[in-house]
Motif scaffolding. Structure first.
Motif, PDB file in Angstrom:
ATOM      1  N   PHE A 180      61.070  -2.694  -4.044  1.00 43.90           N
ATOM      2  CA  PHE A 180      59.789  -3.172  -3.511  1.00 43.90           C
ATOM      3  C   PHE A 180      59.215  -2.189  -2.492  1.00 43.90           C
ATOM      4  O   PHE A 180      57.999  -2.072  -2.349  1.00 43.90           O
ATOM      5  CB  PHE A 180      59.953  -4.532  -2.842  1.00 43.90           C
ATOM      6  CG  PHE A 180      60.074  -5.692  -3.798  1.00 43.90           C
ATOM      7  CD1 PHE A 180      60.050  -5.511  -5.167  1.00 43.90           C
ATOM      8  CD2 PHE A 180      60.200  -6.981  -3.318  1.00 43.90           C
ATOM      9  CE1 PHE A 180      60.153  -6.574  -6.040  1.00 43.90           C
ATOM     10  CE2 PHE A 180      60.303  -8.062  -4.175  1.00 43.90           C
ATOM     11  CZ  PHE A 180      60.287  -7.861  -5.540  1.00 43.90           C
ATOM     12  N   CYS A 213      65.524 -16.648   2.621  1.00 49.32           N
ATOM     13  CA  CYS A 213      66.859 -16.096   2.916  1.00 49.32           C
ATOM     14  C   CYS A 213      67.829 -17.248   3.161  1.00 49.32           C
ATOM     15  O   CYS A 213      67.410 -18.354   3.466  1.00 49.32           O
ATOM     16  CB  CYS A 213      66.869 -15.315   4.218  1.00 49.32           C
ATOM     17  SG  CYS A 213      65.490 -14.272   4.503  1.00 49.32           S
ATOM     18  N   ASP A 268      62.140  -4.500   3.700  1.00 46.45           N
ATOM     19  CA  ASP A 268      62.465  -5.468   2.645  1.00 46.45           C
ATOM     20  C   ASP A 268      63.907  -5.281   2.199  1.00 46.45           C
ATOM     21  O   ASP A 268      64.472  -4.188   2.264  1.00 46.45           O
ATOM     22  CB  ASP A 268      61.527  -5.328   1.442  1.00 46.45           C
ATOM     23  CG  ASP A 268      61.393  -6.636   0.669  1.00 46.45           C
ATOM     24  OD1 ASP A 268      60.395  -7.349   0.879  1.00 46.45           O
ATOM     25  OD2 ASP A 268      62.316  -6.961  -0.115  1.00 46.45           O
ATOM     26  N   LEU A 269      64.464  -6.392   1.715  1.00 47.00           N
ATOM     27  CA  LEU A 269      65.800  -6.419   1.131  1.00 47.00           C
ATOM     28  C   LEU A 269      65.855  -5.600  -0.152  1.00 47.00           C
ATOM     29  O   LEU A 269      66.883  -5.003  -0.487  1.00 47.00           O
ATOM     30  CB  LEU A 269      66.112  -7.888   0.815  1.00 47.00           C
ATOM     31  CG  LEU A 269      67.357  -8.263   0.056  1.00 47.00           C
ATOM     32  CD1 LEU A 269      68.575  -8.010   0.912  1.00 47.00           C
ATOM     33  CD2 LEU A 269      67.298  -9.743  -0.336  1.00 47.00           C
ATOM     34  N   ARG A 315      51.463  -6.559  -0.486  1.00 46.37           N
ATOM     35  CA  ARG A 315      50.248  -7.388  -0.572  1.00 46.37           C
ATOM     36  C   ARG A 315      49.487  -7.418   0.757  1.00 46.37           C
ATOM     37  O   ARG A 315      48.263  -7.231   0.781  1.00 46.37           O
ATOM     38  CB  ARG A 315      50.647  -8.824  -0.978  1.00 46.37           C
ATOM     39  CG  ARG A 315      49.499  -9.772  -1.207  1.00 46.37           C
ATOM     40  CD  ARG A 315      50.045 -11.157  -1.538  1.00 46.37           C
ATOM     41  NE  ARG A 315      50.588 -11.824  -0.366  1.00 46.37           N
ATOM     42  CZ  ARG A 315      49.896 -12.621   0.434  1.00 46.37           C
ATOM     43  NH1 ARG A 315      48.631 -12.870   0.188  1.00 46.37           N
ATOM     44  NH2 ARG A 315      50.480 -13.203   1.480  1.00 46.37           N
ATOM     45  N   GLY A 357      59.960  -8.308   5.268  1.00 43.84           N
ATOM     46  CA  GLY A 357      59.716  -8.896   3.946  1.00 43.84           C
ATOM     47  C   GLY A 357      58.334  -8.512   3.459  1.00 43.84           C
ATOM     48  O   GLY A 357      57.473  -9.365   3.230  1.00 43.84           O
ATOM     49  N   TYR A 412      55.922 -13.098   6.863  1.00 48.21           N
ATOM     50  CA  TYR A 412      55.249 -14.195   6.156  1.00 48.21           C
ATOM     51  C   TYR A 412      55.960 -14.482   4.838  1.00 48.21           C
ATOM     52  O   TYR A 412      56.301 -13.553   4.089  1.00 48.21           O
ATOM     53  CB  TYR A 412      53.787 -13.802   5.908  1.00 48.21           C
ATOM     54  CG  TYR A 412      52.952 -14.901   5.294  1.00 48.21           C
ATOM     55  CD1 TYR A 412      52.979 -16.193   5.820  1.00 48.21           C
ATOM     56  CD2 TYR A 412      52.132 -14.656   4.207  1.00 48.21           C
ATOM     57  CE1 TYR A 412      52.209 -17.206   5.260  1.00 48.21           C
ATOM     58  CE2 TYR A 412      51.352 -15.666   3.650  1.00 48.21           C
ATOM     59  CZ  TYR A 412      51.395 -16.935   4.184  1.00 48.21           C
ATOM     60  OH  TYR A 412      50.626 -17.931   3.631  1.00 48.21           O
ATOM     61  N   ILE A 413      56.140 -15.768   4.556  1.00 53.69           N
ATOM     62  CA  ILE A 413      56.859 -16.274   3.371  1.00 53.69           C
ATOM     63  C   ILE A 413      58.068 -15.415   2.968  1.00 53.69           C
ATOM     64  O   ILE A 413      58.234 -15.041   1.823  1.00 53.69           O
ATOM     65  CB  ILE A 413      55.935 -16.544   2.146  1.00 53.69           C
ATOM     66  CG1 ILE A 413      54.885 -15.455   1.939  1.00 53.69           C
ATOM     67  CG2 ILE A 413      55.306 -17.908   2.213  1.00 53.69           C
ATOM     68  CD1 ILE A 413      54.040 -15.663   0.660  1.00 53.69           C
ATOM     69  N   THR A 414      58.898 -15.159   3.941  1.00 54.73           N
ATOM     70  CA  THR A 414      60.142 -14.420   3.708  1.00 54.73           C
ATOM     71  C   THR A 414      61.332 -15.175   4.305  1.00 54.73           C
ATOM     72  O   THR A 414      62.360 -15.345   3.641  1.00 54.73           O
ATOM     73  CB  THR A 414      60.041 -13.022   4.342  1.00 54.73           C
ATOM     74  OG1 THR A 414      59.063 -12.270   3.628  1.00 54.73           O
ATOM     75  CG2 THR A 414      61.367 -12.286   4.325  1.00 54.73           C
ATOM     76  N   TRP A 470      68.194 -13.450  -4.509  1.00 55.53           N
ATOM     77  CA  TRP A 470      66.760 -13.185  -4.467  1.00 55.53           C
ATOM     78  C   TRP A 470      66.354 -12.420  -5.726  1.00 55.53           C
ATOM     79  O   TRP A 470      66.894 -11.366  -6.026  1.00 55.53           O
ATOM     80  CB  TRP A 470      66.388 -12.354  -3.239  1.00 55.53           C
ATOM     81  CG  TRP A 470      64.972 -11.901  -3.346  1.00 55.53           C
ATOM     82  CD1 TRP A 470      64.542 -10.681  -3.737  1.00 55.53           C
ATOM     83  CD2 TRP A 470      63.812 -12.701  -3.156  1.00 55.53           C
ATOM     84  NE1 TRP A 470      63.182 -10.667  -3.788  1.00 55.53           N
ATOM     85  CE2 TRP A 470      62.701 -11.892  -3.441  1.00 55.53           C
ATOM     86  CE3 TRP A 470      63.594 -14.032  -2.779  1.00 55.53           C
ATOM     87  CZ2 TRP A 470      61.403 -12.358  -3.353  1.00 55.53           C
ATOM     88  CZ3 TRP A 470      62.301 -14.489  -2.691  1.00 55.53           C
ATOM     89  CH2 TRP A 470      61.232 -13.665  -2.967  1.00 55.53           C
ATOM     90  N   GLY A 502      70.445  -7.599   4.343  1.00 59.79           N
ATOM     91  CA  GLY A 502      69.693  -8.863   4.352  1.00 59.79           C
ATOM     92  C   GLY A 502      69.575  -9.504   5.715  1.00 59.79           C
ATOM     93  O   GLY A 502      68.981 -10.588   5.834  1.00 59.79           O
ATOM     94  N   GLY A 533      57.537  -7.240   0.606  1.00 60.64           N
ATOM     95  CA  GLY A 533      57.321  -7.400  -0.830  1.00 60.64           C
ATOM     96  C   GLY A 533      56.788  -6.112  -1.427  1.00 60.64           C
ATOM     97  O   GLY A 533      57.290  -5.016  -1.142  1.00 60.64           O
TER      98      GLY A 533
HETATM   99  C1  LIG Z   1      57.545 -14.134  -1.324  1.00 60.37           C
HETATM  100  S1  LIG Z   1      57.822 -12.443  -0.911  1.00 60.37           S
HETATM  101  C2  LIG Z   1      56.612 -12.257   0.364  1.00 60.37           C
HETATM  102  C3  LIG Z   1      56.144 -10.842   0.510  1.00 60.37           C
HETATM  103  C4  LIG Z   1      55.007 -10.633   1.516  1.00 60.37           C
HETATM  104  N1  LIG Z   1      55.359 -11.093   2.835  1.00 60.37           N
HETATM  105  C5  LIG Z   1      53.744 -11.298   1.043  1.00 60.37           C
HETATM  106  O1  LIG Z   1      53.260 -12.229   1.721  1.00 60.37           O
HETATM  107  O2  LIG Z   1      53.221 -10.898   0.005  1.00 60.37           O
HETATM  108  C6  LIG Z   1      59.339 -12.478   0.025  1.00 60.37           C
HETATM  109  C7  LIG Z   1      59.925 -11.122   0.280  1.00 60.37           C
HETATM  110  O3  LIG Z   1      61.050 -11.282   1.122  1.00 60.37           O
HETATM  111  C8  LIG Z   1      62.052 -10.353   0.736  1.00 60.37           C
HETATM  112  N2  LIG Z   1      63.324 -10.849   1.241  1.00 60.37           N
HETATM  113  C9  LIG Z   1      64.037 -11.914   0.800  1.00 60.37           C
HETATM  114  N3  LIG Z   1      65.167 -12.029   1.536  1.00 60.37           N
HETATM  115  C10 LIG Z   1      65.136 -11.025   2.460  1.00 60.37           C
HETATM  116  C11 LIG Z   1      66.023 -10.608   3.499  1.00 60.37           C
HETATM  117  N4  LIG Z   1      67.153 -11.261   3.739  1.00 60.37           N
HETATM  118  N5  LIG Z   1      65.669  -9.530   4.241  1.00 60.37           N
HETATM  119  C12 LIG Z   1      64.509  -8.868   4.017  1.00 60.37           C
HETATM  120  N6  LIG Z   1      63.635  -9.207   3.035  1.00 60.37           N
HETATM  121  C13 LIG Z   1      63.950 -10.275   2.277  1.00 60.37           C
HETATM  122  C14 LIG Z   1      61.955 -10.321  -0.775  1.00 60.37           C
HETATM  123  O4  LIG Z   1      62.552  -9.164  -1.335  1.00 60.37           O
HETATM  124  C15 LIG Z   1      60.435 -10.380  -0.956  1.00 60.37           C
HETATM  125  O5  LIG Z   1      59.859  -9.113  -1.004  1.00 60.37           O
END
Ligand SMILES: C[S@@+](CC[C@H](N)C(=O)[O-])C[C@H]1O[C@@H](n2cnc3c(N)ncnc32)[C@H](O)[C@@H]1O
Length: 249
Positions: free
Chosen positions: A79, A126, A74-75, A58, A53, A120-122, A7, A104, A55
């Motif tokens: 962030f 993964c 968040d991972l 936002r 997640g 959302y979008i997380t 990531w 994670g 981010g």
């Molecule tokens: C595209 S961003 C979306 C952030 C937020 N949900 C938004 O809509 O603005 C995806 C987020 O997921 C986090 N992420 C990715 N893999 C993850 C995991 N295994 N566990 C927790 N967070 C994770 C990333 O670090 C990132 O901040």
């Protein structure tokens, strides 16, 4: 762990948006999704929402205006610091806590401790196993009678190319030197995000006994179905996405 999962996120908001404009997109989406999913009401002032997640915050800003307590997870620990800054500027930071998803896949939060678990979008970014683990974690931390609202990406035609290229890109991120350079290219970062496509049966099946009122939300033109879930549509949903919204037993 961020590098191990491949990531990366190379900048703050993309080149087109200021942070304020980026947060404004969350300010539009949060009330829209909460209203559609039946999760908006005065009781939220006394409730907790966990955002898996978050981010750089936002959507978190808007959540802190709706819910009395918000926990951003968040991972990427960096962030979480950015989320504090973002919510400090645009939300109600006194309502915010954060929790690092260090491996994670596990949420460092107690059982039955939140009213809503939202993502959302997380979960599409993964590894499949991590996304399924985080889904079951969302159910574990939600109080009986509370709600999960979790977003996934289903399979589409372009995935024949996107998924293998995404996997190659994430592998390339680990090449010393070149990987660091590549990870800073936004185009490569976006390809590297293409990590999994889970179908609703994979998501709902293992958890069905813990859930009731299971709804599958999709774009009106999507054909997605799954696990006997009630189908609901909302044209604000990306046609390749779906949401599982359900009550925890
Ligand atoms: C595209 S961003 C979306 C952030 C937020 N949900 C938004 O809509 O603005 C995806 C987020 O997921 C986090 N992420 C990715 N893999 C993850 C995991 N295994 N566990 C927790 N967070 C994770 C990333 O670090 C990132 O901040």
């Amino acid at each position: 762990m961020v590098r191990a999962t491949g990531w990366v996120f190379n900048n703050e908001t993309g080149s087109d948006l200021t942070l304020e404009q980026f947060v404004a997109t969350g300010d539009e989406e949060v009330p829209a999704y909460l209203t559609e999913f039946g999760l908006r009401g005065p009781e939220n002032e006394h409730q907790t929402l966990v955002e898996i997640g978050c981010g750089i915050g936002r959507m978190t800003c808007a959540f802190t205006r709706e819910f009395g307590s918000v926990i951003g997870c968040d991972l990427d620990a960096g962030f979480l610091e950015r989320t504090f800054e973002t919510v400090g500027r645009f939300g109600k930071v006194e309502r915010l806590r954060t929790s690092h998803v260090a491996d994670g896949q596990t949420l460092d939060l107690p059982d039955d401790s939140t009213d809503v678990a939202f993502s959302y979008i997380t979960l599409q970014h993964c590894d499949s196993d991590d996304a399924l683990d985080l889904t079951s974690e969302a159910v574990r931390i939600t109080k009986p009678g509370g709600k999960i609202a979790l977003n996934y990406r289903g399979r589409t035609g372009s995935d024949v190319v996107l998924l293998p290229v995404g996997s190659l890109t994430r592998t390339a991120f680990r090449i010393p030197g070149f990987g660091n350079w590549l990870a800073q290219r936004r185009f490569a970062a976006r390809l590297g995000w293409q990590a999994n496509r889970l179908n609703p049966d994979q998501v709902i099946g293992p958890l069905e006994r813990h859930l009731t009122d299971i709804q599958l939300w999709r774009h009106p033109k999507s054909k997605m179905t799954g696990y006997g879930a009630e189908i609901k549509t909302f044209d604000g949903i990306n046609p390749s996405h779906y949401w599982v919204v359900a009550t925890v037993r």
